[in-house]
Design an enzyme around this catalytic site. Sequence first.
Site, PDB file in Angstrom:
ATOM      1  N   HIS A 148      14.060  23.471  15.253  1.00 59.41           N
ATOM      2  CA  HIS A 148      13.022  24.767  14.649  1.00 59.41           C
ATOM      3  C   HIS A 148      12.041  24.351  15.173  1.00 59.41           C
ATOM      4  CE1 HIS A 148       9.151  25.704  12.802  1.00 59.41           C
ATOM      5  NE2 HIS A 148      10.004  26.878  12.592  1.00 59.41           N
ATOM      6  N   ASN A 159       7.670  26.030  16.380  1.00 59.53           N
ATOM      7  CA  ASN A 159       6.641  27.230  16.497  1.00 59.53           C
ATOM      8  C   ASN A 159       5.142  26.759  17.274  1.00 59.53           C
ATOM      9  OD1 ASN A 159       5.094  28.251  14.858  1.00 59.53           O
ATOM     10  ND2 ASN A 159       6.832  27.140  13.501  1.00 59.53           N
ATOM     11  N   TYR A 160       4.889  27.461  17.729  1.00 61.65           N
ATOM     12  CA  TYR A 160       3.708  27.017  18.505  1.00 61.65           C
ATOM     13  C   TYR A 160       2.918  28.436  18.156  1.00 61.65           C
ATOM     14  CZ  TYR A 160       5.191  22.154  19.097  1.00 61.65           C
ATOM     15  OH  TYR A 160       5.964  21.425  18.566  1.00 61.65           O
ATOM     16  N   ARG A 161       1.509  28.660  17.988  1.00 66.35           N
ATOM     17  CA  ARG A 161       0.858  29.826  17.593  1.00 66.35           C
ATOM     18  C   ARG A 161      -0.564  29.311  17.979  1.00 66.35           C
ATOM     19  NH1 ARG A 161       2.775  27.760  13.460  1.00 66.35           N
ATOM     20  NH2 ARG A 161       1.630  27.427  11.482  1.00 66.35           N
ATOM     21  N   GLY A 170       4.029  46.968  10.769  1.00 67.36           N
ATOM     22  CA  GLY A 170       4.736  46.806  12.076  1.00 67.36           C
ATOM     23  C   GLY A 170       5.504  45.432  12.283  1.00 67.36           C
ATOM     24  N   ALA A 171       5.472  44.792  11.355  1.00 68.44           N
ATOM     25  CA  ALA A 171       6.469  43.557  11.154  1.00 68.44           C
ATOM     26  C   ALA A 171       8.426  43.745  12.003  1.00 68.44           C
ATOM     27  CB  ALA A 171       7.619  43.253   9.984  1.00 68.44           C
ATOM     28  N   ARG A 172       8.240  43.171  12.699  1.00 68.41           N
ATOM     29  CA  ARG A 172       9.707  43.538  13.612  1.00 68.41           C
ATOM     30  C   ARG A 172      11.099  42.836  12.965  1.00 68.41           C
ATOM     31  NH1 ARG A 172      13.100  42.430  17.925  1.00 68.41           N
ATOM     32  NH2 ARG A 172      13.748  44.173  19.797  1.00 68.41           N
ATOM     33  N   SER A 223      13.659  39.790  14.663  1.00 63.46           N
ATOM     34  CA  SER A 223      12.942  38.753  15.038  1.00 63.46           C
ATOM     35  C   SER A 223      12.457  38.554  14.044  1.00 63.46           C
ATOM     36  CB  SER A 223      11.630  39.462  16.258  1.00 63.46           C
ATOM     37  OG  SER A 223      12.350  40.039  17.057  1.00 63.46           O
TER      38      SER A 223
END
Length: 358
Positions: A139, A141-143, A314-316, A319
């Site tokens: 896993h 993630n970068y944000r 509005g969460a997808r 995904s």
Amino acid sequence: MSSSTSDLNESSKQQTMRTKMEAWIRSLQEEIVQAFENLDPDAPKFQRDSWVRPEGGMGQSCVFPPPTITAGQKEFILEKAGVNISIVHGTLPPPAIRQMRADHNTIPLPEDAPGGLPFFAAGISLVIHPKNPHAPTCHANYRYFEITDSATTDPSAEPKVIAWWFGGGSDLTPSYLYPADATHFHQTHKSACDAFSPSLHSALKKWCDEYFYIPHRNESRGIGGIFFDDLHAGPHTRLPDNPSDHPRTVESLFMFVKSLGAAFIPAYIPIVEERAKTPYTDAQRRWQLIRRGRYVEFNLVIDRGTKFGLMTPGARVESILMSLPETARWEYMSEIGTDEETEEGKLVRVLKEPREWV
């Protein structure tokens, strides 16, 4: 953080961090997807799904769907995988503002912004579940998150940034322990960290061990990696309080995050390429599915990112839940892994007692 927000607002006269972050995650997403497609050229291509968020923003999900294998057909390396990016904006409600002020005192009090505050968030998130039990799940993630002043009245003017930060990390979750793989994964990320500060890796590795912990199981989700959140210009309780000991400007932190993102392919692809060749038994597949059950428990019960995503208007959802494996298993009072002399037991021991790999 005031000096840094000034620095960020000055840089917006040229190219904003928003546009830099968006360009980078788009490029990194394509690079990673191409690396996996090249790894197994006979497998189906990733499905690319571009979407628009009605509340503001857009994204692209690149998903390797679980393929149907016919009798006698060669097994593909991946069972399920997703490499997603999102670039979204909207209004942060007062309860979220109050929560974030704990780490960012430049954000106004909720009562001073009853209508909320504008926000921008951009990031890349990926989870890879190989088919072979000897090939670990990974896993990363970068944000980047930004809050701006709601008092801006000129729609053509760049919004005034009042708070910003970076977060992310990458971690490895094997079903079977290969010390050489663990060392390679950690050393690759340590090298990326060391280019910015010799003290960063140990702090981020410890942070990762503590974050990816399943308290109701008394064990970690995997064998760790790096993890960080809320990195900005000010001091951070998780890092050495020495301004010269780690990146503090928005540009230097962006370069740091880019370095870590670039480390993903060399840290992980060689491991999958090697372990995907290892023969495995039905019993080893059974253990892999039990371990994936633990992965599901962490992601749905513990992980803050999953919870935040599901609660966001509005969460997808598709995904967000992309991280879950295609198949998992729960057994009542399973004895697999309880004997420390077995290969399964050796993994469990490390999950209960995190090890320094480099």
